[in-house]
Design an enzyme around this catalytic site. Structure first.
Site, PDB file in Angstrom:
ATOM      1  CG  HIS A 174     -11.909 -13.802   5.458  1.00  0.00           C
ATOM      2  ND1 HIS A 174     -10.956 -14.666   5.381  1.00  0.00           N
ATOM      3  CD2 HIS A 174     -11.573 -13.059   4.207  1.00  0.00           C
ATOM      4  CE1 HIS A 174     -10.224 -14.515   4.205  1.00  0.00           C
ATOM      5  NE2 HIS A 174     -10.717 -13.652   3.470  1.00  0.00           N
TER       6      HIS A 174
ATOM      7  CG  HIS B  52      -3.639 -14.632  -4.565  1.00  0.00           C
ATOM      8  ND1 HIS B  52      -3.476 -14.504  -3.424  1.00  0.00           N
ATOM      9  CD2 HIS B  52      -4.431 -13.388  -4.821  1.00  0.00           C
ATOM     10  CE1 HIS B  52      -4.143 -13.600  -2.514  1.00  0.00           C
ATOM     11  NE2 HIS B  52      -4.715 -13.234  -3.503  1.00  0.00           N
TER      12      HIS B  52
ATOM     13  CB  CYS C 101      -8.613 -15.222   0.147  1.00  0.00           C
ATOM     14  SG  CYS C 101      -9.772 -13.696   0.024  1.00  0.00           S
TER      15      CYS C 101
ATOM     16  CB  SER D 178     -16.579 -15.816  -3.628  1.00  0.00           C
ATOM     17  OG  SER D 178     -15.245 -15.810  -3.572  1.00  0.00           O
TER      18      SER D 178
ATOM     19  CB  ILE E 157     -12.991 -17.200   2.394  1.00  0.00           C
ATOM     20  CG1 ILE E 157     -11.977 -18.109   3.011  1.00  0.00           C
ATOM     21  CG2 ILE E 157     -13.037 -15.769   2.940  1.00  0.00           C
ATOM     22  CD1 ILE E 157     -11.950 -18.332   4.350  1.00  0.00           C
TER      23      ILE E 157
ATOM     24  CE  LYS F  49      -2.982   0.525   3.114  1.00  0.00           C
ATOM     25  NZ  LYS F  49      -4.124   1.309   2.866  1.00  0.00           N
TER      26      LYS F  49
ATOM     27  CD  GLU G  42     -19.129 -13.933  -1.158  1.00  0.00           C
ATOM     28  OE1 GLU G  42     -18.687 -12.975  -1.727  1.00  0.00           O
ATOM     29  OE2 GLU G  42     -18.683 -14.491  -0.113  1.00  0.00           O
TER      30      GLU G  42
ATOM     31  CD  GLU H 185      -3.049 -13.839   2.089  1.00  0.00           C
ATOM     32  OE1 GLU H 185      -3.566 -12.840   1.806  1.00  0.00           O
ATOM     33  OE2 GLU H 185      -1.578 -13.575   1.767  1.00  0.00           O
TER      34      GLU H 185
HETATM   35  N1  GLN Z   1     -16.308 -13.506   1.269  1.00  0.00           N
HETATM   36  C1  GLN Z   1     -15.569 -12.940   0.154  1.00  0.00           C
HETATM   37  C2  GLN Z   1     -15.080 -13.988  -0.716  1.00  0.00           C
HETATM   38  O1  GLN Z   1     -15.030 -14.895  -0.626  1.00  0.00           O
HETATM   39  C3  GLN Z   1     -14.234 -12.391   0.994  1.00  0.00           C
HETATM   40  C4  GLN Z   1     -13.312 -11.660  -0.011  1.00  0.00           C
HETATM   41  C5  GLN Z   1     -12.186 -10.902   0.509  1.00  0.00           C
HETATM   42  O2  GLN Z   1     -11.729 -11.329   1.781  1.00  0.00           O
HETATM   43  N2  GLN Z   1     -11.710 -10.257   0.059  1.00  0.00           N
HETATM   44  O3  GLN Z   1     -14.826 -13.582  -1.969  1.00  0.00           O
HETATM   45 ZN    ZN Z   2      -9.986 -12.447   1.893  1.00  0.00          ZN
END
Ligand code: GLN
Ligand code: ZN
Length: 757
Positions: free
Chosen positions: A645, A698, A730, A437, A435, A116, A488, A669
């Site tokens: 999260h 990722h 994630c 999605s 998490i 950042k 989601e 993470e």
């Molecule tokens: N609940 C969201 C997902 O799973 C969390 C996304 C995130 O932490 N950036 O996409």
């Molecule tokens: Zn995340």
């Protein structure tokens, strides 16, 4: 006339031209020449937008990132970029984005780390140092742009990152003291400044934003050393700070031997008087009077009220500018033809901000009468916003005023309620979950887009999303996960989805802001008191729960994350806005609970992003941020399990605040840190459940079951096994089903192995 200038202009383009050119180039659809032409076109158009300024920035444009540009200029691209005689752009993008094995790079090259940029949502590529670091000047980029600016008739002011901030932004790879490199770095800066002057520059903007942070003695000393060293140089240096106040560094900033100082007067208004007293008589004081971080119109009359006396005192020594580079705001409000006209009349994007700057300068030199009409229009807009009934909702204010500490308090403590939850949920040891999605396929994206455009009817849209949810639940059951999610599919973005359903938000169509490289975000605009007219997620989640006997985890975004990823109002403290959001999301939590959802996750991915620049200000931010989370989460019964999260990898310095959130389960993470991250939780004796991510989402690589088992064993050395969950790092929305299924299968297998061990 008062000197006006700008610190930087958005480079992504009004219609994200740079993004598309970059992505075309990376895909091999566009050649280098066309990419460079797009860059040149954008620069020309940006300079046209800045025609009225006394001095326009040169070198603020970047194909990827201004810090990476500076690394290239200083000859400090890491060795893995390739040999100096290789294609320059290739070398640059290797560090910007990394490269997979194959093609021209046999073994692949990892990208530079990204982090950042101060307290903004812009991310830069971290310079790398080690004991063998040597600098050598490559002035090509700056000289080319300078020449380009000259032929465009621009009165140029090159923009560079100062030497001390440059070292501060970087990371030493082998514990070499970064400051030990300063002696080698300064001659390169000296050379650069000389060249800029030789090529027609008079002033150079040299950014040292670290002056608004807490600096150790050695960094303050380095600043002294650096600027005394560069003093002999013919360039007139405008020492530039932004994003905050100088506070304990104020005297230092005033005394450094430069020709001028730029101060972010939107953040440091209180320091203006002191600085204008202290600043030696030969120095220019540039005041950033237009907020470069937000999208609200400036109250021109109010600004002139305090600015006129300063002008009287400093006369031509006073310069005017936006507070910081306009990189952080969208390009042009005039593109927003479909936005609610009342709200639009309250806003200013980059182009409009420069118009405001011009008006202020004119009013100072020629008197307010000379722009009476413009001032009247501005005053009307400011008043309309202040008095609008759409901004103030009395019942929301009443609810915030009525907040008591009890509102953020769970009925029982964690020990007691976790036992109750265990007897209700009957989860195995090492429960597995995700998490939130699941893959956002092309099909889902199209369905959402077509629904938005009105091409499909609500009934059809609903049926399709339900179909997606059904599929997602079915797959999770087949995998044998313990706590399921609905996936989601209906959400474009975790903040926008909620913003669109809350009262108090508007959305722009083209309000893109660069986040990093070609990535842009379009932050929603929070303009008024926040309320929730109706439930936002309940129907989808209730439907998902109806499809399975397994517990389903409802999914929400928390108030702090919504706040930190929006453009927020500047007419009340962030805290107040956050509490309003908290009350609205709290209602959603309670609605979910009433609908029979026993587990609710409230994501706070951006909690850390809101941390103030100075550590001494952290506590007060964390206090209200955590209070907001607690208000959101803690109205539920003991039986209801709250998850949160977070996806970043630094908890050490905020662990106490994380614990105060008192979520029953936190998923984080951790996979890339080899579980070492959990040391912070262990050291603090963090009391509740933790789901340390066991694989990096990722990467398309399918994690190995043995590896997950060994990671969890490492985790169990730090956190008692009965408080551990198993989940990815994630959300899975960027992955494909082909990748997700085997990965989760491995994860579930690992859980089974651990249970049997
Ligand atoms: N609940 C969201 C997902 O799973 C969390 C996304 C995130 O932490 N950036 O996409
Ligand atoms: Zn995340």
């Amino acid at each position: 006339m008062v000197t006006t200038h700008n610190l930087g202009f958005p480079r992504i383009g009004e219609r994200r031209e740079l993004k598309f050119a970059l992505e075309g180039f990376w895909e091999g659809e566009l050649d280098e020449k066309s990419l460079r032409e797009t860059g040149a076109k954008l620069r020309t158009s940006n300079w046209q937008d800045q025609e009225q300024l006394t001095l326009a920035p040169v070198g603020d444009f970047s194909l990827y990132d201004q810090v990476l540009d500076m690394s290239a200029t200083l000859g400090n691209l890491p060795d893995r970029a390739g040999k100096a005689d290789e294609n320059e752009l290739d070398r640059y993008f290797r560090i910007a984005r990394g490269r997979s094995p194959g093609d021209s790079d046999c073994c692949g090259v990892h990208a530079g780390e990204m982090t950042k940029w101060f307290d903004t949502n812009y991310h830069y590529i971290v310079p790398e140092f080690d004991a063998s670091t040597q600098f050598s000047l490559d002035p090509t980029r700056l000289l080319e742009q300078l020449a380009e600016a000259k032929s465009a008739g621009v009165n140029s002011k090159p923009v560079i990152i100062g030497p001390v901030t440059y070292l501060w932004l970087g990371k030493s790879k082998d514990n070499t003291d970064r400051l030990s490199l300063l002696d080698d770095l300064l001659p390169v800066y000296g050379e650069l400044l000389q060249l800029l002057v030789d090529n027609g520059a008079e002033w150079v903007q040299i950014d040292e934003p670290i002056l608004v942070t807490e600096l150790g003695g050695e960094w303050r000393h380095a600043l002294n050393l650096a600027y005394h060293n560069l003093k002999a140089n013919p360039a007139k240096l405008l020492l530039t700070t932004y994003f905050g106040q100088l506070r304990e560094n104020l005297q230092l900033a005033c005394e450094l031997p430069v020709a001028g100082l730029h101060l972010d007067a939107t953040n440091a208004r209180d320091e203006v008087a002191r600085i204008s007293d202290w600043l030696p008589g030969h120095k220019v004081l540039s005041l950033g009077v237009i907020d470069g971080r937000n999208i609200w119109k400036t109250d021109l009359n109010a600004t002139l009220d305090w600015l006129e006396p300063v002008h009287q005192k400093l006369q031509e020594r006073l310069w005017l500018a936006p507070s910081c580079s306009l990189l952080h705001v969208p390009v042009d409000l005039n593109s927003e033809t479909t936005m609610d006209p009342e709200i639009r009349s309250w806003l200013a994007f980059a182009r409009q901000k420069l118009e405001e700057l011009q008006l202020l300068a004119t009013a100072l030199t020629e008197g307010r009468e000379s722009i009476a009409d413009a001032l009247k229009t501005n005053a009307d807009a400011i008043l309309s916003r202040r008095n609008s009934t759409r901004v103030t909702a009395p019942q929301v204010r009443k609810a915030v005023a009525a907040i008591t500490p009890e509102l953020g308090q769970r009925k029982s403590d964690y020990q007691k309620r976790s036992a109750i939850q265990a007897s209700h949920l009957k989860l195995p040891r090492y429960p597995t979950t995700t998490i939130g999605s699941f893959p956002q396929t092309k099909d889902i994206r199209q369905t959402r887009l077509r629904f938005r455009k009105g091409e499909i009817q609500p009934e059809e849209y609903e049926a399709r999303i339900r179909e997606e949810i059904r599929h997602c639940i079915h797959e999770q059951e087949k995998l044998g996960l313990d706590v399921l999610v609905h996936g989601e599919a209906e959400r474009n973005d975790m903040v926008e989805y909620f913003g669109e359903q809350l009262e108090g938000y508007v959305f722009s169509r083209f309000g893109w802001v660069q986040s990093y490289g070609s990535r842009c975000v379009k932050p929603p605009i929070l303009f008024g008191d926040i309320s929730r007219p109706r439930a936002m997620t309940v129907e989808w989640i209730r439907y998902a729960q109806s499809l399975t006997d397994k517990p389903l985890k409802g999914m929400l975004t928390g108030p702090v994350t919504i706040l930190n990823w929006s453009f927020v109002r500047d007419d009340q403290p962030r805290k107040d806005t956050c509490l309003q959001l908290a009350l609205a999301i709290r209602e959603e939590v309670l609605d979910l609970e009433r609908a029979g959802v026993n587990i609710i996750q409230i994501d706070e991915a951006a909690l850390r992003e809101g941390l103030p620049l100075r550590q001494s200000d952290w506590q007060s931010y964390l206090d209200w941020a955590i209070e907001a989370f607690r208000i959101t989460a803690n109205g539920v019964k003991d039986e209801t399990q709250i998850h949160t999260h977070m996806c970043y990898s630094e908890f050490n310095d905020i662990i106490e605040a994380i614990a105060r959130m008192d979520a029953d389960v936190i998923t984080i993470e951790t996979s890339r840190s080899n579980m070492e991250l959990l040391d912070a939780f262990k050291g603090f004796q963090y009391p509740n459940d933790i789901g340390p991510g066991v694989y990096d989402i990722h990467s398309p690589n399918v994690p190995d079951t043995d590896h997950i088992v060994s990671l969890m064993n490492k985790a169990a050395e730090r956190i008692p096994a009965e408080r551990l969950w198993i989940n990815p790092d994630c959300g899975l929305k960027t992955r494909s089903w082909d990748e997700v299924i085997p990965a989760l299968r491995g994860m579930v297998a690992a859980a089974q192995e651990l249970r049997e061990a």
